[in-house]
Design an enzyme around this catalytic site. Structure first.
Site, PDB file in Angstrom:
ATOM      1  N   ARG A  14      26.891  26.500  48.283  1.00  0.00           N
ATOM      2  CA  ARG A  14      27.868  26.844  49.313  1.00  0.00           C
ATOM      3  C   ARG A  14      27.172  27.808  50.282  1.00  0.00           C
ATOM      4  O   ARG A  14      26.097  28.321  50.007  1.00  0.00           O
ATOM      5  CB  ARG A  14      29.083  27.527  48.686  1.00  0.00           C
ATOM      6  N   SER A  16      28.521  30.716  51.518  1.00  0.00           N
ATOM      7  CA  SER A  16      28.954  32.111  51.515  1.00  0.00           C
ATOM      8  C   SER A  16      27.770  33.001  51.145  1.00  0.00           C
ATOM      9  O   SER A  16      26.815  32.564  50.504  1.00  0.00           O
ATOM     10  CB  SER A  16      30.098  32.315  50.516  1.00  0.00           C
ATOM     11  N   LYS A  86      32.426  30.670  36.849  1.00  0.00           N
ATOM     12  CA  LYS A  86      33.889  30.694  36.736  1.00  0.00           C
ATOM     13  C   LYS A  86      34.567  29.777  37.754  1.00  0.00           C
ATOM     14  O   LYS A  86      35.732  29.455  37.593  1.00  0.00           O
ATOM     15  CB  LYS A  86      34.434  32.118  36.791  1.00  0.00           C
ATOM     16  N   ASP A  87      33.840  29.353  38.773  1.00  0.00           N
ATOM     17  CA  ASP A  87      34.422  28.416  39.743  1.00  0.00           C
ATOM     18  C   ASP A  87      34.158  26.957  39.371  1.00  0.00           C
ATOM     19  O   ASP A  87      34.583  26.049  40.082  1.00  0.00           O
ATOM     20  CB  ASP A  87      33.862  28.692  41.144  1.00  0.00           C
ATOM     21  N   THR A 133      44.929  40.853  45.436  1.00  0.00           N
ATOM     22  CA  THR A 133      44.246  39.904  44.551  1.00  0.00           C
ATOM     23  C   THR A 133      44.914  38.547  44.694  1.00  0.00           C
ATOM     24  O   THR A 133      46.114  38.476  44.942  1.00  0.00           O
ATOM     25  CB  THR A 133      44.285  40.337  43.072  1.00  0.00           C
ATOM     26  N   SER A 135      44.207  36.370  42.215  1.00  0.00           N
ATOM     27  CA  SER A 135      43.998  35.877  40.856  1.00  0.00           C
ATOM     28  C   SER A 135      45.260  36.076  40.029  1.00  0.00           C
ATOM     29  O   SER A 135      45.723  37.199  39.845  1.00  0.00           O
ATOM     30  CB  SER A 135      42.834  36.651  40.234  1.00  0.00           C
ATOM     31  N   LEU A 136      45.812  34.969  39.536  1.00  0.00           N
ATOM     32  CA  LEU A 136      47.020  35.062  38.707  1.00  0.00           C
ATOM     33  C   LEU A 136      46.711  35.801  37.408  1.00  0.00           C
ATOM     34  O   LEU A 136      47.550  36.480  36.840  1.00  0.00           O
ATOM     35  CB  LEU A 136      47.545  33.659  38.380  1.00  0.00           C
ATOM     36  N   ARG A 137      45.472  35.672  36.955  1.00  0.00           N
ATOM     37  CA  ARG A 137      45.040  36.355  35.735  1.00  0.00           C
ATOM     38  C   ARG A 137      45.074  37.883  35.916  1.00  0.00           C
ATOM     39  O   ARG A 137      45.609  38.615  35.081  1.00  0.00           O
ATOM     40  CB  ARG A 137      43.597  35.904  35.418  1.00  0.00           C
ATOM     41  N   ARG A 138      44.545  38.357  37.041  1.00  0.00           N
ATOM     42  CA  ARG A 138      44.538  39.810  37.296  1.00  0.00           C
ATOM     43  C   ARG A 138      45.964  40.301  37.510  1.00  0.00           C
ATOM     44  O   ARG A 138      46.371  41.337  36.975  1.00  0.00           O
ATOM     45  CB  ARG A 138      43.669  40.113  38.521  1.00  0.00           C
ATOM     46  N   ARG A 155      42.513  36.577  50.604  1.00  0.00           N
ATOM     47  CA  ARG A 155      41.518  35.506  50.518  1.00  0.00           C
ATOM     48  C   ARG A 155      40.316  35.886  51.376  1.00  0.00           C
ATOM     49  O   ARG A 155      40.292  36.935  51.999  1.00  0.00           O
ATOM     50  CB  ARG A 155      42.117  34.166  51.025  1.00  0.00           C
ATOM     51  N   GLY A 156      39.351  35.007  51.396  1.00  0.00           N
ATOM     52  CA  GLY A 156      38.154  35.262  52.192  1.00  0.00           C
ATOM     53  C   GLY A 156      37.038  35.794  51.323  1.00  0.00           C
ATOM     54  O   GLY A 156      37.235  36.114  50.151  1.00  0.00           O
ATOM     55  N   ASN A 157      35.837  35.876  51.905  1.00  0.00           N
ATOM     56  CA  ASN A 157      34.698  36.336  51.114  1.00  0.00           C
ATOM     57  C   ASN A 157      34.771  37.850  50.890  1.00  0.00           C
ATOM     58  O   ASN A 157      35.659  38.525  51.397  1.00  0.00           O
ATOM     59  CB  ASN A 157      33.383  35.898  51.764  1.00  0.00           C
ATOM     60  N   THR A 160      35.003  40.157  53.947  1.00  0.00           N
ATOM     61  CA  THR A 160      36.311  40.065  54.600  1.00  0.00           C
ATOM     62  C   THR A 160      37.339  40.884  53.827  1.00  0.00           C
ATOM     63  O   THR A 160      38.138  41.625  54.403  1.00  0.00           O
ATOM     64  CB  THR A 160      36.783  38.596  54.631  1.00  0.00           C
ATOM     65  N   ARG A 161      37.315  40.751  52.520  1.00  0.00           N
ATOM     66  CA  ARG A 161      38.282  41.474  51.687  1.00  0.00           C
ATOM     67  C   ARG A 161      38.097  42.984  51.793  1.00  0.00           C
ATOM     68  O   ARG A 161      39.063  43.731  51.931  1.00  0.00           O
ATOM     69  CB  ARG A 161      38.133  41.058  50.221  1.00  0.00           C
ATOM     70  N   CYS A 248      41.078  26.710  37.151  1.00  0.00           N
ATOM     71  CA  CYS A 248      40.591  28.052  37.429  1.00  0.00           C
ATOM     72  C   CYS A 248      41.716  28.990  37.813  1.00  0.00           C
ATOM     73  O   CYS A 248      41.578  30.189  37.752  1.00  0.00           O
ATOM     74  CB  CYS A 248      39.500  28.032  38.497  1.00  0.00           C
TER      75      CYS A 248
HETATM   76  C1  DPM Z   1      38.190  32.340  40.354  1.00  0.00           C
HETATM   77  C2  DPM Z   1      39.055  33.431  40.479  1.00  0.00           C
HETATM   78  C3  DPM Z   1      38.566  34.210  41.541  1.00  0.00           C
HETATM   79  C4  DPM Z   1      37.392  33.562  42.035  1.00  0.00           C
HETATM   80  C5  DPM Z   1      40.264  33.667  39.634  1.00  0.00           C
HETATM   81  C6  DPM Z   1      40.117  34.780  38.607  1.00  0.00           C
HETATM   82  C7  DPM Z   1      39.158  35.492  42.047  1.00  0.00           C
HETATM   83  C8  DPM Z   1      40.170  35.282  43.115  1.00  0.00           C
HETATM   84  C9  DPM Z   1      40.744  36.578  43.620  1.00  0.00           C
HETATM   85  C10 DPM Z   1      38.255  31.244  39.378  1.00  0.00           C
HETATM   86  N1  DPM Z   1      37.226  32.423  41.311  1.00  0.00           N
HETATM   87  O1  DPM Z   1      39.110  35.466  38.491  1.00  0.00           O
HETATM   88  O2  DPM Z   1      41.103  35.005  37.852  1.00  0.00           O
HETATM   89  O3  DPM Z   1      40.536  37.656  43.049  1.00  0.00           O
HETATM   90  O4  DPM Z   1      41.447  36.549  44.629  1.00  0.00           O
HETATM   91  C11 DPM Z   1      35.062  34.373  42.614  1.00  0.00           C
HETATM   92  C12 DPM Z   1      34.415  35.647  42.618  1.00  0.00           C
HETATM   93  C13 DPM Z   1      33.166  35.457  41.993  1.00  0.00           C
HETATM   94  C14 DPM Z   1      33.064  34.110  41.655  1.00  0.00           C
HETATM   95  C15 DPM Z   1      34.936  36.893  43.208  1.00  0.00           C
HETATM   96  C16 DPM Z   1      35.796  37.762  42.307  1.00  0.00           C
HETATM   97  C17 DPM Z   1      32.060  36.474  41.744  1.00  0.00           C
HETATM   98  C18 DPM Z   1      31.898  36.870  40.301  1.00  0.00           C
HETATM   99  C19 DPM Z   1      31.307  35.825  39.386  1.00  0.00           C
HETATM  100  C20 DPM Z   1      36.456  34.003  43.143  1.00  0.00           C
HETATM  101  N2  DPM Z   1      34.219  33.470  42.070  1.00  0.00           N
HETATM  102  O5  DPM Z   1      36.249  37.354  41.225  1.00  0.00           O
HETATM  103  O6  DPM Z   1      36.010  38.926  42.696  1.00  0.00           O
HETATM  104  O7  DPM Z   1      30.342  35.140  39.761  1.00  0.00           O
HETATM  105  O8  DPM Z   1      31.806  35.693  38.256  1.00  0.00           O
END
Ligand code: DPM
Length: 320
Positions: A14, A16, A86-87, A133, A135-138, A155-157, A160-161, A248
């Site tokens: 990607r 980013s 994780k993606d 956030t 993330s539903l998990r967080r 959202r966003g990289n 941006t956040r 995810c």
């Molecule tokens: C996934 C989630 C998020 C990313 C969901 C989660 C976070 C989304 C958010 C599956 N992918 O974690 O519950 O917080 O709004 C993502 C990040 C990284 C990979 C950024 C982050 C970097 C860390 C890594 C987005 N994908 O989680 O802050 O490589 O593990």
């Protein structure tokens, strides 16, 4: 007869900043290990990069950040793709496999705060503090422990956040410590969130390299970057998520550790309001990690995990 020179190897990524840092790290490591080969990087945008105005959880989870790269691999346009593990969905398209898992960084979540909260810790943030956030998990885990906090989608990289946080749109963010570290922004980590409060996402902090199943040459090259303990931990985590049918974007978290050949996997499933939170643990030989994921999923299902997840799928993604 002179043998023809080895073909250049094409790495998909990607665009980013984080994706490029990760891909260039892999490229550099391989170049160092195989100085006679040529490694080129080819970038492309994925749906996840393009759709920025819709909450992540509402657009589904089927390879939002990986599909375009997978199509390119299957078409033979690139040879492998570097992802944040994780993606990467737990089920890969026919013909593609997880070729290698690299050494994991700290998989913890981190609290990043606006200047005006710099004297606070997560546990002292006042009523109504707005946490960004998607993330539903967080969200579910923090609501469970700190029901007085407020949550707002972001959202966003990473840049941006952080800019939105600094501009005052949020009081704090929860981000993966690993992403901040890789972008040399570890100084923004205000507090590492303990596993007792937030279990991390499956695969968080590790890179997963996806490649064609029938490409022994590439698989052989990638083997050099494989980190076995990380791979074992992540295979257990991914089996757990796969068995719970979660993509995810579900409130599912994990934690893993290996000691003396024994892998311990902790997992949790929570409702979006944080009121129901199921958490359990299993242990077994680290050289056979996937059954542990299945065992833990079965344990949580017996406690009602499926009902919680079905409710979430019905409310968050009614079309799914
Ligand atoms: C996934 C989630 C998020 C990313 C969901 C989660 C976070 C989304 C958010 C599956 N992918 O974690 O519950 O917080 O709004 C993502 C990040 C990284 C990979 C950024 C982050 C970097 C860390 C890594 C987005 N994908 O989680 O802050 O490589 O593990």
């Amino acid at each position: 007869m002179v043998s023809s020179p080895a073909r250049p190897i094409r790495i998909g990524s990607r665009k980013s900043q984080l994706a490029l840092v990760q891909t260039h790290w892999v490229q550099g490591e391989l170049q160092r290990l195989y100085p006679d080969r040529q490694f080129d990087v080819q970038t492309m945008s994925t749906q996840g990069d393009i759709i920025l105005d819709v909450a992540l959880a509402k657009i589904g989870d089927k390879g939002l950040f990986t599909k375009e790269l997978e199509v390119a691999m299957l078409a033979g346009e690139v040879d492998f793709a570097v992802h944040s593990l994780k993606d990467l969905p737990t089920r890969l398209p026919e013909g593609l496999i997880l070729g290698c898992v690299t050494e994991r960084e700290d998989p913890a979540d981190a609290l990043v705060v606006h200047e005006r909260f710099k004297e606070h810790q997560l546990e002292t943030l006042p009523e109504g503090t707005v946490i960004g956030t998607s993330s539903l998990r967080r969200l579910a885990q923090l609501r469970h422990h700190y029901p007085h906090l407020q949550f707002k989608d972001v959202r966003g990289n990473l840049n941006t956040r952080l800019a939105k946080l600094d501009a005052g749109e949020y009081d704090a963010l929860i981000l993966a410590a690993a992403g901040l570290q890789r972008l040399s922004m570890a100084d923004r980590i205000h507090q590492l969130i303990p596993a007792e409060v937030s279990l991390h996402a499956v695969g968080q902090g590790a890179l997963g390299i996806e490649c064609r199943a029938e490409d022994p040459e590439i698989l052989e090259l990638l083997k050099a970057l494989e980190h076995e303990p990380t791979s074992q931990r992540c295979l257990a985590e991914r089996a757990f998520l796969r068995e719970l049918e979660g993509g995810c974007q579900v409130p599912i978290g994990v934690n893993t550790a290996i000691a003396d050949g024994v892998l311990t996997l902790t997992g949790m499933v929570a409702s979006l309001d944080g009121q129901r939170l199921l958490r359990d643990q299993v242990s077994g030989p680290s050289n056979d990690p996937e059954p542990l994921g299945l065992e833990l999923a079965a344990k949580l299902k017996a406690q009602g995990a499926k009902e919680i997840l079905d409710e979430i799928f019905a409310t968050v993604r009614p079309e799914a």
